[in-house]
Every structure is written in structure tokens, then in C-alpha cells.
Design a protein around this motif. Structure first.
Motif, PDB file in Angstrom:
ATOM      1  N   TYR A 271       0.857  -1.172   0.000  1.00  0.00           N
ATOM      2  CA  TYR A 271       0.000   0.000   0.000  1.00  0.00           C
ATOM      3  C   TYR A 271       0.902   1.233   0.000  1.00  0.00           C
ATOM      4  CZ  TYR A 271      -4.137  -2.805   1.307  1.00  0.00           C
ATOM      5  OH  TYR A 271      -5.181  -3.703   1.330  1.00  0.00           O
ATOM      6  N   VAL A 272       0.897   1.947  -1.125  1.00  0.00           N
ATOM      7  CA  VAL A 272       1.733   3.133  -1.284  1.00  0.00           C
ATOM      8  C   VAL A 272       0.848   4.375  -1.204  1.00  0.00           C
ATOM      9  CG1 VAL A 272       3.337   4.342  -2.809  1.00  0.00           C
ATOM     10  CG2 VAL A 272       3.367   1.826  -2.711  1.00  0.00           C
ATOM     11  N   ASN A 273       1.104   5.196  -0.216  1.00  0.00           N
ATOM     12  CA  ASN A 273       0.296   6.387   0.023  1.00  0.00           C
ATOM     13  C   ASN A 273       0.303   7.289  -1.213  1.00  0.00           C
ATOM     14  OD1 ASN A 273      -0.292   9.195   0.971  1.00  0.00           O
ATOM     15  ND2 ASN A 273      -0.435   8.198   2.966  1.00  0.00           N
ATOM     16  N   SER A 274      -0.889   7.598  -1.739  1.00  0.00           N
ATOM     17  CA  SER A 274      -0.977   8.365  -2.986  1.00  0.00           C
ATOM     18  C   SER A 274      -0.525   9.806  -2.821  1.00  0.00           C
ATOM     19  CB  SER A 274      -2.412   8.321  -3.527  1.00  0.00           C
ATOM     20  OG  SER A 274      -3.308   8.907  -2.598  1.00  0.00           O
ATOM     21  N   GLU A 275      -0.475  10.303  -1.578  1.00  0.00           N
ATOM     22  CA  GLU A 275      -0.051  11.684  -1.339  1.00  0.00           C
ATOM     23  C   GLU A 275       1.456  11.794  -1.117  1.00  0.00           C
ATOM     24  OE1 GLU A 275      -2.333  13.091   1.947  1.00  0.00           O
ATOM     25  OE2 GLU A 275      -4.269  12.839   0.936  1.00  0.00           O
ATOM     26  N   THR A 276       2.031  10.834  -0.372  1.00  0.00           N
ATOM     27  CA  THR A 276       3.448  10.924  -0.007  1.00  0.00           C
ATOM     28  C   THR A 276       4.342   9.951  -0.774  1.00  0.00           C
ATOM     29  OG1 THR A 276       3.250   9.258   1.744  1.00  0.00           O
ATOM     30  CG2 THR A 276       2.772  11.561   2.334  1.00  0.00           C
ATOM     31  N   ASN A 277       3.735   8.932  -1.385  1.00  0.00           N
ATOM     32  CA  ASN A 277       4.451   7.820  -2.028  1.00  0.00           C
ATOM     33  C   ASN A 277       5.224   6.963  -1.037  1.00  0.00           C
ATOM     34  OD1 ASN A 277       3.604   8.095  -4.725  1.00  0.00           O
ATOM     35  ND2 ASN A 277       5.092   9.731  -5.065  1.00  0.00           N
ATOM     36  N   LEU A 278       5.017   7.160   0.253  1.00  0.00           N
ATOM     37  CA  LEU A 278       5.634   6.308   1.263  1.00  0.00           C
ATOM     38  C   LEU A 278       4.784   5.063   1.476  1.00  0.00           C
ATOM     39  CD1 LEU A 278       6.661   8.980   3.932  1.00  0.00           C
ATOM     40  CD2 LEU A 278       8.190   7.777   2.351  1.00  0.00           C
ATOM     41  N   LEU A 279       5.429   3.996   1.893  1.00  0.00           N
ATOM     42  CA  LEU A 279       4.727   2.762   2.179  1.00  0.00           C
ATOM     43  C   LEU A 279       3.993   2.886   3.509  1.00  0.00           C
ATOM     44  CD1 LEU A 279       4.448  -0.141   0.995  1.00  0.00           C
ATOM     45  CD2 LEU A 279       6.355  -0.793   2.480  1.00  0.00           C
ATOM     46  N   ASP A 280       2.690   2.623   3.496  1.00  0.00           N
ATOM     47  CA  ASP A 280       1.889   2.683   4.721  1.00  0.00           C
ATOM     48  C   ASP A 280       1.669   1.305   5.336  1.00  0.00           C
ATOM     49  OD1 ASP A 280       1.627   5.410   4.804  1.00  0.00           O
ATOM     50  OD2 ASP A 280      -0.385   5.465   3.937  1.00  0.00           O
ATOM     51  N   ALA A 281       1.580   0.284   4.487  1.00  0.00           N
ATOM     52  CA  ALA A 281       1.299  -1.069   4.975  1.00  0.00           C
ATOM     53  C   ALA A 281       1.610  -2.057   3.863  1.00  0.00           C
ATOM     54  CB  ALA A 281      -0.155  -1.199   5.407  1.00  0.00           C
ATOM     55  N   PHE A 282       1.663  -3.337   4.219  1.00  0.00           N
ATOM     56  CA  PHE A 282       1.753  -4.378   3.198  1.00  0.00           C
ATOM     57  C   PHE A 282       1.162  -5.679   3.722  1.00  0.00           C
ATOM     58  CE2 PHE A 282       5.853  -4.316   5.420  1.00  0.00           C
ATOM     59  CZ  PHE A 282       6.055  -5.650   5.755  1.00  0.00           C
ATOM     60  N   LYS A 283       0.538  -6.412   2.809  1.00  0.00           N
ATOM     61  CA  LYS A 283       0.035  -7.742   3.095  1.00  0.00           C
ATOM     62  C   LYS A 283       1.069  -8.767   2.624  1.00  0.00           C
ATOM     63  CE  LYS A 283      -4.899  -6.630   2.536  1.00  0.00           C
ATOM     64  NZ  LYS A 283      -6.142  -6.967   1.774  1.00  0.00           N
ATOM     65  N   TYR A 284       1.032  -9.956   3.230  1.00  0.00           N
ATOM     66  CA  TYR A 284       1.959 -11.001   2.804  1.00  0.00           C
ATOM     67  C   TYR A 284       1.473 -12.358   3.287  1.00  0.00           C
ATOM     68  CZ  TYR A 284       3.790 -11.119   7.599  1.00  0.00           C
ATOM     69  OH  TYR A 284       3.915 -11.251   8.963  1.00  0.00           O
ATOM     70  N   ILE A 285       2.033 -13.393   2.681  1.00  0.00           N
ATOM     71  CA  ILE A 285       1.818 -14.753   3.165  1.00  0.00           C
ATOM     72  C   ILE A 285       3.171 -15.405   3.406  1.00  0.00           C
ATOM     73  CG2 ILE A 285      -0.393 -15.059   1.983  1.00  0.00           C
ATOM     74  CD1 ILE A 285       1.220 -16.853  -0.047  1.00  0.00           C
ATOM     75  N   VAL A 286       3.178 -16.459   4.221  1.00  0.00           N
ATOM     76  CA  VAL A 286       4.367 -17.275   4.459  1.00  0.00           C
ATOM     77  C   VAL A 286       4.098 -18.656   3.866  1.00  0.00           C
ATOM     78  CG1 VAL A 286       5.830 -18.378   6.188  1.00  0.00           C
ATOM     79  CG2 VAL A 286       4.993 -16.040   6.551  1.00  0.00           C
ATOM     80  N   SER A 287       4.953 -19.051   2.902  1.00  0.00           N
ATOM     81  CA  SER A 287       4.789 -20.357   2.252  1.00  0.00           C
ATOM     82  C   SER A 287       6.066 -21.197   2.364  1.00  0.00           C
ATOM     83  CB  SER A 287       4.440 -20.160   0.773  1.00  0.00           C
ATOM     84  OG  SER A 287       5.507 -19.518   0.079  1.00  0.00           O
ATOM     85  N   TYR A 288       6.903 -20.889   3.334  1.00  0.00           N
ATOM     86  CA  TYR A 288       8.193 -21.556   3.522  1.00  0.00           C
ATOM     87  C   TYR A 288       8.006 -23.082   3.498  1.00  0.00           C
ATOM     88  CZ  TYR A 288      12.708 -22.441   5.896  1.00  0.00           C
ATOM     89  OH  TYR A 288      13.960 -22.866   6.240  1.00  0.00           O
ATOM     90  N   PRO A 289       8.654 -23.799   2.567  1.00  0.00           N
ATOM     91  CA  PRO A 289       8.425 -25.242   2.417  1.00  0.00           C
ATOM     92  C   PRO A 289       8.688 -26.064   3.673  1.00  0.00           C
ATOM     93  CG  PRO A 289       9.545 -24.368   0.488  1.00  0.00           C
ATOM     94  CD  PRO A 289       9.526 -23.273   1.511  1.00  0.00           C
ATOM     95  N   GLU A 290       9.616 -25.622   4.528  1.00  0.00           N
ATOM     96  CA  GLU A 290       9.865 -26.362   5.765  1.00  0.00           C
ATOM     97  C   GLU A 290       8.634 -26.342   6.679  1.00  0.00           C
ATOM     98  OE1 GLU A 290      12.599 -28.149   6.734  1.00  0.00           O
ATOM     99  OE2 GLU A 290      13.238 -27.886   4.651  1.00  0.00           O
ATOM    100  N   TYR A 291       7.841 -25.272   6.580  1.00  0.00           N
ATOM    101  CA  TYR A 291       6.615 -25.174   7.364  1.00  0.00           C
ATOM    102  C   TYR A 291       5.438 -25.839   6.649  1.00  0.00           C
ATOM    103  CZ  TYR A 291       9.047 -21.524  10.072  1.00  0.00           C
ATOM    104  OH  TYR A 291       9.928 -20.818  10.859  1.00  0.00           O
TER     105      TYR A 291
END
Length: 301
Positions: A206-226
Motif C-alpha cells: 500500500y503506497v500512500n498516494s499523497e506521499t508515495n511512502l509505504l503505509d502497509a503491506f500484506k503477505y503470506i508465508v509459504s516456507y516449504p519447511e513449514y
């Protein structure tokens, strides 16, 4: 030469002293303890070539342009690389009290190598040298978590958005979305097969449209060992809790992580608090700094 933070200096000295003391015991001879003159340094020409390649690639697509604008707002990719080795204390604290991970670390941002040391015992260390994960610890209580997985994980929090510049990263522009009352430009990053230890991971920035700074991000963990049979953990969303400027780079001072939902802002249960402190850059580190030290155990044989 940029000023190196006190933490990194202390860490390097303690690590070097510990190594010298071990050698002294083995040889039973006196060894003068001094910082080695040989250092590990990346040439400016290499940095310039990588930045130019990233600029060309990213600005050829609409999603890439959003990512590039975020990099520029955070200080610029060239500055990120030319500052040198990135050091920080990353304190990951699940609210259920399980799986706390707290270490000092130094990261080679050019080639994704890392070396961590215990907050309480500087002689207990682990890392990733680009090919092998290794650990040298007093006992199993020094790091009660998967250090092979964790060696580079903090970089993918604190190094955003810069860590998505490389080959094998695919970007997709998603519809703009409002988050906490501010319109966000949204991009999704996925990986080619075989890239990294968990190529099925993805990030949604999520890149803030006013500042272009990152406000947040979503992610998943798919590490094969887990997840040896495939699949991944439920999606999470991490929200930046404040920023600071370190040698021209805007970095997060903390994160709050939630389970991701379809509700407004996508914030489900608050599950993890992350504090990031002692951030600094150094233009060089000792030769073989990221290599496994004598007596270390290789984890991914």
C-alpha cells in the motif's frame, strides 16, 4: 565515510575479540587483538549498474512506476545500496508470547546475506552466507526458532520497498484502495519459480498516494519447511507505526501485524508487535563477515 552506529562498531569488535580469544586458546600463543585491515566492499560501479537496470525495468510498467516512486520517496535505490551494510535490532513479539525473536543483525543489501547475534550473548550468532545457513550458539536456548528461515526475514519488513528491485520479481498493479482514510496505490509482488527459499510468497504494498511512502503491506508465508505439502499461512497485513531518516533513507521504527480480513482496512486480530531500533549503515564490514565462523553448524546440508 558515513558514521557507523555504536551498535555495529561494538558488535564487530566483540565478534572479532571472541574469534581471537578462541584462536588463542587453540594455539596457546599470544595474539594481538586488532580489527583486520581487509574489508568486504561493493564497488560503486556495481551499484550504478544495478540501479540503472532497476530503473529501466520498473519504469517500463505502471506497477513498476508505483514501486519506483515509493523507492524514491524512501530515499532512492541508489542511496539504499551506496549507504552500505544495514544494521538494526529487530524485536518480533507475538502477542501470545510464543515465538519471540529478538536479535541484532547486519545485512548485505546487495546480495542478501545476513549475520545475527543474540541480544544477551554476542558470541551466539547465526546467519546466511548466500549459500548456507549456519549457527554457532551456546545451546538450544540461545535462539528458540528457525534461524535458517529468520536470517533474512527481517529484511523483507525493514527493507521494503527496496527489496523488490531484483530479477525474478513480478509486479501487478491492483485497483486503488482506501486505507485508514487515505487513498493508496496498490501493487502485488510475486516471484518466479525457484526464486528464494519460498517462491510462492507474495507481498501487496500500500503506497500512500499523497506521499508515495509505504503505509502497509500484506503477505503470506509459504516456507516449504513449514508447508512441505504446499500451501501457506493465512494472509497477514503489517502496518508501519512510524518512520525515521537514517543516512537519507526513510525506515520504519515499528510495525503492527494483523490477520488480514475483507473488512474495512482489512485489519483483523492484532497479533504481533515489532520494534525496530539501532538502525545504521556502514560502508564496509570485515572480510568473510557473513561466512560461518569456526565451530558453526551448517543448517541446510
Amino acid at each position: 565515510m558515513k558514521t557507523t552506529h555504536t551498535f555495529l562498531t561494538l558488535f564487530l569488535v566483540l565478534s572479532f575479540v571472541a574469534c581471537k580469544e578462541a584462536n588463542k586458546k587453540e594455539t596457546n600463543t599470544d595474539v594481538q587483538m586488532e580489527i583486520p585491515e581487509t574489508t568486504y566492499h561493493i564497488p560503486d560501479a556495481w551499484i550504478q549498474k544495478r540501479v540503472e537496470a532497476a530503473n529501466k525495468k520498473l519504469n517500463s510498467t505502471e506497477a513498476g512506476k508505483v514501486l519506483w516512486s515509493a523507492m524514491e520517496a524512501h530515499g532512492g535505490l541508489e542511496k539504499w545500496f551506496s549507504n552500505g551494510y544495514f544494521s538494526l535490532r529487530f524485536n518480533y513479539q507475538p502477542l501470545n508470547g510464543k515465538g519471540i525473536r529478538d536479535s541484532y543483525q547486519t545485512i548485505d543489501t546487495w546480495s542478501n546475506k545476513a549475520r545475527h547475534n543474540s541480544v544477551t550473548d554476542p558470541e551466539s550468532v547465526f546467519g546466511w552466507d548466500g549459500n548456507e545457513a549456519w549457527i554457532k550458539a551456546k545451546d538450544s536456548t540461545s535462539f528458540e526458532y528457525d534461524t535458517a528461515f529468520w536470517a533474512l526475514t527481517p529484511l523483507y519488513f525493514s527493507g521494503q520497498p527496496f527489496v523488490l528491485d531484483g530479477e525474478g520479481v513480478n509486479l501487478e498493479l491492483l485497483p486503488d484502495q482506501e486505507f485508514k482514510g487515505t487513498l493508496q496505490k496498490v501493487i502485488k509482488a510475486t516471484y518466479d519459480a525457484g526464486v528464494g527459499s519460498a517462491p510462492d510468497d507474495y507481498y501487496i504494498l500500500y503506497v500512500n498516494s499523497e506521499t508515495n511512502l509505504l503505509d502497509a503491506f500484506k503477505y503470506i508465508v509459504s516456507y516449504p519447511e513449514y508447508f512441505p505439502n504446499g500451501g501457506h499461512a493465512p494472509e497477514k497485513i503489517t502496518v508501519i507505526q512510524g518512520t525515521t531518516n537514517v543516512d537519507g533513507i526513510v525506515l520504519a521504527t515499528g510495525f503492527k501485524t494483523y490477520w488480514s480480513t475483507d473488512d474495512k482496512d482489512g485489519l483483523g486480530e492484532y497479533i504481533t508487535k515489532i520494534d525496530v531500533t539501532d538502525m545504521s549503515f556502514s560502508p564496509t564490514v570485515p572480510e568473510n563477515f557473513f561466512s560461518k565462523p569456526a565451530g558453526a553448524e551448517v543448517l541446510n546440508k
